[in-house]
Write a protein that holds these residues in place. Sequence first.
Motif, PDB file in Angstrom:
ATOM      1  N   VAL A  63       1.076  -1.039  -0.013  1.00  0.00           N
ATOM      2  CA  VAL A  63       0.091  -0.103  -0.217  1.00  0.00           C
ATOM      3  C   VAL A  63       0.842   1.288  -0.050  1.00  0.00           C
ATOM      4  N   VAL A  64       2.038   1.073   0.546  1.00  0.00           N
ATOM      5  CA  VAL A  64       3.005   2.291   0.467  1.00  0.00           C
ATOM      6  C   VAL A  64       3.939   2.400  -0.748  1.00  0.00           C
ATOM      7  N   LYS A  65       3.627   1.367  -1.632  1.00  0.00           N
ATOM      8  CA  LYS A  65       4.428   1.318  -2.918  1.00  0.00           C
ATOM      9  C   LYS A  65       3.550   1.113  -4.080  1.00  0.00           C
ATOM     10  N   PRO A  66       2.552   2.143  -4.494  1.00  0.00           N
ATOM     11  CA  PRO A  66       1.149   2.211  -5.378  1.00  0.00           C
ATOM     12  C   PRO A  66       1.683   1.731  -6.482  1.00  0.00           C
ATOM     13  N   GLU A  67       2.470   2.273  -6.838  1.00  0.00           N
ATOM     14  CA  GLU A  67       2.937   1.841  -8.385  1.00  0.00           C
ATOM     15  C   GLU A  67       3.580   0.436  -8.690  1.00  0.00           C
ATOM     16  N   HIS A  68       4.398  -0.233  -7.600  1.00  0.00           N
ATOM     17  CA  HIS A  68       4.747  -1.485  -7.937  1.00  0.00           C
ATOM     18  C   HIS A  68       3.419  -2.309  -7.442  1.00  0.00           C
ATOM     19  N   PRO A  96      -4.366   6.094   8.318  1.00  0.00           N
ATOM     20  CA  PRO A  96      -5.203   5.365   8.996  1.00  0.00           C
ATOM     21  C   PRO A  96      -6.345   4.587   7.987  1.00  0.00           C
ATOM     22  N   ASP A  97      -6.492   5.027   6.685  1.00  0.00           N
ATOM     23  CA  ASP A  97      -7.430   4.372   5.868  1.00  0.00           C
ATOM     24  C   ASP A  97      -6.706   3.573   4.896  1.00  0.00           C
ATOM     25  N   ALA A  98      -5.691   3.092   5.153  1.00  0.00           N
ATOM     26  CA  ALA A  98      -4.701   2.230   4.537  1.00  0.00           C
ATOM     27  C   ALA A  98      -5.353   0.861   3.786  1.00  0.00           C
ATOM     28  N   ALA A  99      -6.002   0.559   4.693  1.00  0.00           N
ATOM     29  CA  ALA A  99      -6.748  -1.080   4.327  1.00  0.00           C
ATOM     30  C   ALA A  99      -7.702  -0.631   3.361  1.00  0.00           C
ATOM     31  N   VAL A 100      -8.564   0.532   3.422  1.00  0.00           N
ATOM     32  CA  VAL A 100      -9.806   0.658   2.598  1.00  0.00           C
ATOM     33  C   VAL A 100      -9.034   1.190   1.350  1.00  0.00           C
ATOM     34  N   ASP A 101      -8.044   1.685   1.367  1.00  0.00           N
ATOM     35  CA  ASP A 101      -7.249   2.536   0.273  1.00  0.00           C
ATOM     36  C   ASP A 101      -6.713   1.290  -0.608  1.00  0.00           C
ATOM     37  N   LEU A 102      -6.077   0.276  -0.070  1.00  0.00           N
ATOM     38  CA  LEU A 102      -5.467  -0.798  -0.577  1.00  0.00           C
ATOM     39  C   LEU A 102      -6.625  -1.721  -1.280  1.00  0.00           C
ATOM     40  N   VAL A 103      -7.701  -1.707  -1.055  1.00  0.00           N
ATOM     41  CA  VAL A 103      -8.697  -2.392  -1.239  1.00  0.00           C
ATOM     42  C   VAL A 103      -9.393  -1.712  -2.614  1.00  0.00           C
ATOM     43  N   ALA A 127      -8.898  -0.417  14.279  1.00  0.00           N
ATOM     44  CA  ALA A 127      -8.453   0.499  15.458  1.00  0.00           C
ATOM     45  C   ALA A 127      -7.680   1.519  14.755  1.00  0.00           C
ATOM     46  N   ARG A 128      -6.821   1.358  13.625  1.00  0.00           N
ATOM     47  CA  ARG A 128      -6.064   2.181  13.042  1.00  0.00           C
ATOM     48  C   ARG A 128      -6.951   3.242  12.361  1.00  0.00           C
ATOM     49  N   ARG A 129      -7.984   3.050  11.899  1.00  0.00           N
ATOM     50  CA  ARG A 129      -8.817   4.012  11.532  1.00  0.00           C
ATOM     51  C   ARG A 129      -9.810   4.822  12.406  1.00  0.00           C
ATOM     52  N   GLY A 130      -9.832   4.099  13.605  1.00  0.00           N
ATOM     53  CA  GLY A 130     -10.492   4.691  14.615  1.00  0.00           C
ATOM     54  C   GLY A 130     -11.998   4.557  14.584  1.00  0.00           C
ATOM     55  N   THR A 131     -12.494   3.477  13.916  1.00  0.00           N
ATOM     56  CA  THR A 131     -14.077   3.117  14.000  1.00  0.00           C
ATOM     57  C   THR A 131     -14.342   1.869  14.321  1.00  0.00           C
ATOM     58  N   SER A 132     -15.575   1.589  14.506  1.00  0.00           N
ATOM     59  CA  SER A 132     -15.875   0.242  14.871  1.00  0.00           C
ATOM     60  C   SER A 132     -15.475  -0.884  13.851  1.00  0.00           C
ATOM     61  N   VAL A 133     -15.365  -2.027  14.115  1.00  0.00           N
ATOM     62  CA  VAL A 133     -15.131  -3.282  13.007  1.00  0.00           C
ATOM     63  C   VAL A 133     -16.201  -3.145  11.866  1.00  0.00           C
ATOM     64  N   GLU A 134     -17.315  -3.100  12.348  1.00  0.00           N
ATOM     65  CA  GLU A 134     -18.653  -3.226  11.449  1.00  0.00           C
ATOM     66  C   GLU A 134     -18.381  -1.831  10.537  1.00  0.00           C
ATOM     67  N   ASP A 135     -17.957  -0.805  11.093  1.00  0.00           N
ATOM     68  CA  ASP A 135     -18.081   0.522  10.114  1.00  0.00           C
ATOM     69  C   ASP A 135     -16.734   0.165   9.196  1.00  0.00           C
TER      70      ASP A 135
END
Length: 342
Positions: A63-68, A96-103, A127-135
């Motif tokens: 996620v931190v190497k988007p071109e690759h 904080p939104d890395a997981a969503v951005d990756l998807v 937790a990284r995003r600061g929201t509930s698991v469901e959100d």
Amino acid sequence: MTSWLAVAREDPAGLPDEGYVALLGADGDELEELADLADSVRRRTVGDDLTVVVNRNLDPALVVKPEHLDALVEEAWTLGATEVCLQGPLPPEAGPDAAVDLVARVAGRHPLHVHAFRPAEVEAAAARRGTSVEDFLTAARAAGLGSVPGTAARILDDGVRAALTGGTDIPAARWVELIRTAHRVGLRSTATIVYGHVETAAQQVAHLRALAGIQDLTGGFTELIAMPLVDVPPGVAARGASGRETRALHAVARLLLHGRIDHLQAAWPKLDRDTVLAVLRGGADDLGGLLLDGVLDPGAGPEAGRVLTVDDVRAIAEELGRPVRQRTTLYGEVDPERVMLR
């Protein structure tokens, strides 16, 4: 043993725990009879197709190497993949939104099914995003997440989990709640069991019962993947899974989960070829994923270097005398233009 087999012929999912525990000890002629029964249940349930999905593992740290990342997704698509699997921790420097951005980045490039984030990783991403698991899961699904791996279940017994990981695993009840939450927001998942270490036959049955209970509530499991413990943690006196135990467990899983989880996967990265063939003759119907390596980053993923080729699949199907069907992650039909196996 014979009496429990007779009961299972009439009602595969109707035995009490003691019956399944007894069947897990089957050997010799009784093991052959158990495997034949499980295979007949498999045939009645899903037919004779040997199914496989064309997929590739990618490291979430990309996620931190988007071109690759883009290049690897492009390669996976070119090689014929219909699924990309992402398992592992996000890098500390990711946002904080890395997981969503990756998807979103993977799903936005090609119509690939994104299979990502084990339960503990779901909890960490929320937790990284600061929201509930469901959100978090709702946002990830909106971004293109198709399903989550039901891995790290090991055995759903806190004593066993502590013995295997020294207390670093999430509690069994939390694993169950995280999977149920994923199902509740509309995501499907695999179900898993890891065996052949410190657990008893009764604990194996209790684990399968727990999975059945989740399925009764949510209907969210796509398949069960039974895996022997291969990498034994230091200090764990694991007994090791014999071929006999592996065959018996797959057969019992097919019976106990009948009417709940239709598909049972032969975990070829964890089993030798003869054992793969044995469990496919004894209740299993699926080979999982090809796990394409590619050339740009063949070290990505925990099963790097373990690739199942199209020729391998065809040879296994020929030896079994069964047809091959390339499937989607959710066991649907693949776009004819994307089919590699016919």
